[in-house]
Write a protein that holds these residues in place. Sequence first.
Motif, PDB file in Angstrom:
ATOM      1  N   LEU A   8      69.058  14.579  76.819  1.00 27.81           N
ATOM      2  CA  LEU A   8      69.200  15.293  75.552  1.00 27.81           C
ATOM      3  C   LEU A   8      70.166  14.584  74.610  1.00 27.81           C
ATOM      4  N   LEU A   9      71.246  14.055  75.147  1.00 29.67           N
ATOM      5  CA  LEU A   9      72.206  13.320  74.315  1.00 29.67           C
ATOM      6  C   LEU A   9      71.586  12.060  73.726  1.00 29.67           C
ATOM      7  N   ILE A  10      70.794  11.375  74.502  1.00 30.30           N
ATOM      8  CA  ILE A  10      70.119  10.166  73.999  1.00 30.30           C
ATOM      9  C   ILE A  10      69.139  10.540  72.894  1.00 30.30           C
ATOM     10  N   ILE A  11      68.387  11.618  73.090  1.00 29.41           N
ATOM     11  CA  ILE A  11      67.440  12.071  72.065  1.00 29.41           C
ATOM     12  C   ILE A  11      68.188  12.467  70.795  1.00 29.41           C
ATOM     13  N   LEU A  12      69.304  13.187  70.940  1.00 28.77           N
ATOM     14  CA  LEU A  12      70.111  13.588  69.788  1.00 28.77           C
ATOM     15  C   LEU A  12      70.640  12.374  69.036  1.00 28.77           C
ATOM     16  N   LEU A  13      71.105  11.368  69.764  1.00 25.76           N
ATOM     17  CA  LEU A  13      71.604  10.137  69.148  1.00 25.76           C
ATOM     18  C   LEU A  13      70.506   9.430  68.364  1.00 25.76           C
ATOM     19  N   ILE A  14      69.317   9.363  68.926  1.00 25.39           N
ATOM     20  CA  ILE A  14      68.186   8.708  68.234  1.00 25.39           C
ATOM     21  C   ILE A  14      67.830   9.477  66.960  1.00 25.39           C
ATOM     22  N   VAL A  15      67.813  10.807  67.036  1.00 30.10           N
ATOM     23  CA  VAL A  15      67.485  11.613  65.857  1.00 30.10           C
ATOM     24  C   VAL A  15      68.528  11.412  64.766  1.00 30.10           C
ATOM     25  N   VAL A  16      69.804  11.387  65.134  1.00 34.92           N
ATOM     26  CA  VAL A  16      70.874  11.171  64.146  1.00 34.92           C
ATOM     27  C   VAL A  16      70.745   9.787  63.526  1.00 34.92           C
ATOM     28  N   LEU A  17      70.425   8.791  64.333  1.00 32.62           N
ATOM     29  CA  LEU A  17      70.268   7.434  63.788  1.00 32.62           C
ATOM     30  C   LEU A  17      69.071   7.343  62.851  1.00 32.62           C
ATOM     31  N   LEU A  18      67.999   8.045  63.167  1.00 33.02           N
ATOM     32  CA  LEU A  18      66.804   7.985  62.328  1.00 33.02           C
ATOM     33  C   LEU A  18      66.980   8.725  61.005  1.00 33.02           C
ATOM     34  N   PHE A  19      67.530   9.922  61.064  1.00 32.98           N
ATOM     35  CA  PHE A  19      67.593  10.763  59.867  1.00 32.98           C
ATOM     36  C   PHE A  19      68.934  10.734  59.154  1.00 32.98           C
ATOM     37  N   GLY A  20      69.994  10.466  59.852  1.00 30.98           N
ATOM     38  CA  GLY A  20      71.323  10.504  59.245  1.00 30.98           C
ATOM     39  C   GLY A  20      71.876  11.913  59.243  1.00 30.98           C
ATOM     40  N   THR A  21      73.195  12.001  59.201  1.00 26.63           N
ATOM     41  CA  THR A  21      73.841  13.312  59.298  1.00 26.63           C
ATOM     42  C   THR A  21      73.634  14.165  58.037  1.00 26.63           C
ATOM     43  N   LYS A  22      73.617  13.541  56.862  1.00 31.46           N
ATOM     44  CA  LYS A  22      73.439  14.296  55.630  1.00 31.46           C
ATOM     45  C   LYS A  22      72.068  14.953  55.583  1.00 31.46           C
ATOM     46  N   ARG A  23      71.062  14.214  55.965  1.00 29.48           N
ATOM     47  CA  ARG A  23      69.701  14.755  55.946  1.00 29.48           C
ATOM     48  C   ARG A  23      69.541  15.869  56.987  1.00 29.48           C
ATOM     49  N   LEU A  24      70.145  15.682  58.167  1.00 26.60           N
ATOM     50  CA  LEU A  24      70.077  16.729  59.188  1.00 26.60           C
ATOM     51  C   LEU A  24      70.794  17.993  58.726  1.00 26.60           C
ATOM     52  N   LYS A  25      71.906  17.802  58.012  1.00 26.42           N
ATOM     53  CA  LYS A  25      72.651  18.951  57.493  1.00 26.42           C
ATOM     54  C   LYS A  25      71.811  19.715  56.475  1.00 26.42           C
ATOM     55  N   SER A  26      71.137  18.999  55.597  1.00 26.79           N
ATOM     56  CA  SER A  26      70.308  19.668  54.589  1.00 26.79           C
ATOM     57  C   SER A  26      69.102  20.347  55.241  1.00 26.79           C
ATOM     58  N   ILE A  27      68.546  19.729  56.261  1.00 25.34           N
ATOM     59  CA  ILE A  27      67.428  20.350  56.981  1.00 25.34           C
ATOM     60  C   ILE A  27      67.897  21.636  57.647  1.00 25.34           C
ATOM     61  N   GLY A  28      69.084  21.595  58.241  1.00 27.45           N
ATOM     62  CA  GLY A  28      69.638  22.796  58.885  1.00 27.45           C
ATOM     63  C   GLY A  28      69.898  23.913  57.904  1.00 27.45           C
ATOM     64  N   SER A  29      70.454  23.579  56.741  1.00 26.61           N
ATOM     65  CA  SER A  29      70.736  24.618  55.747  1.00 26.61           C
ATOM     66  C   SER A  29      69.434  25.182  55.171  1.00 26.61           C
ATOM     67  N   ASP A  30      68.436  24.320  54.977  1.00 23.66           N
ATOM     68  CA  ASP A  30      67.136  24.802  54.491  1.00 23.66           C
ATOM     69  C   ASP A  30      66.485  25.737  55.502  1.00 23.66           C
ATOM     70  N   LEU A  31      66.585  25.374  56.764  1.00 22.51           N
ATOM     71  CA  LEU A  31      66.017  26.222  57.817  1.00 22.51           C
ATOM     72  C   LEU A  31      66.746  27.559  57.870  1.00 22.51           C
ATOM     73  N   GLY A  32      68.064  27.541  57.743  1.00 28.11           N
ATOM     74  CA  GLY A  32      68.837  28.781  57.728  1.00 28.11           C
ATOM     75  C   GLY A  32      68.473  29.666  56.548  1.00 28.11           C
ATOM     76  N   SER A  33      68.296  29.073  55.387  1.00 28.16           N
ATOM     77  CA  SER A  33      67.906  29.838  54.199  1.00 28.16           C
ATOM     78  C   SER A  33      66.526  30.463  54.378  1.00 28.16           C
ATOM     79  N   ALA A  34      65.627  29.704  54.967  1.00 26.61           N
ATOM     80  CA  ALA A  34      64.278  30.221  55.204  1.00 26.61           C
ATOM     81  C   ALA A  34      64.310  31.406  56.164  1.00 26.61           C
ATOM     82  N   LEU A  35      65.122  31.319  57.200  1.00 26.97           N
ATOM     83  CA  LEU A  35      65.219  32.425  58.153  1.00 26.97           C
ATOM     84  C   LEU A  35      65.836  33.665  57.514  1.00 26.97           C
ATOM     85  N   LYS A  36      66.861  33.464  56.676  1.00 29.08           N
ATOM     86  CA  LYS A  36      67.480  34.597  55.984  1.00 29.08           C
ATOM     87  C   LYS A  36      66.464  35.270  55.056  1.00 29.08           C
TER      88      LYS A  36
END
Length: 75
Positions: A8-36
């Motif tokens: 799981l840590l290796i998969i997480l590292l690959i995802v962070v390298l591919l998308f970057g932390t800023k993009r993951l943060k925006s995806i997370g906030s968008d997902l949270g807004s959609a759920l709300k």
Amino acid sequence: MGISVPSLLIILLIVVLLFGTKRLKSIGSDLGSALKGFKKAVNDEDADFKEEPKKVTEQATDATTTSKKESVEKD
């Protein structure tokens, strides 16, 4: 059997390298807004559904009162 913690840590590292932390943060906030928004819509619909029978009862009572008034006026 399952996915281990190191995998799981290796998969997480690959995802962070591919998308970057800023993009993951925006995806997370968008997902949270959609759920709300979804939860709010469901709660609003439930509230509307609960209020609906009251309105029908009030309309039936008004119709009965009106018909009684009309019959009294005719007599």
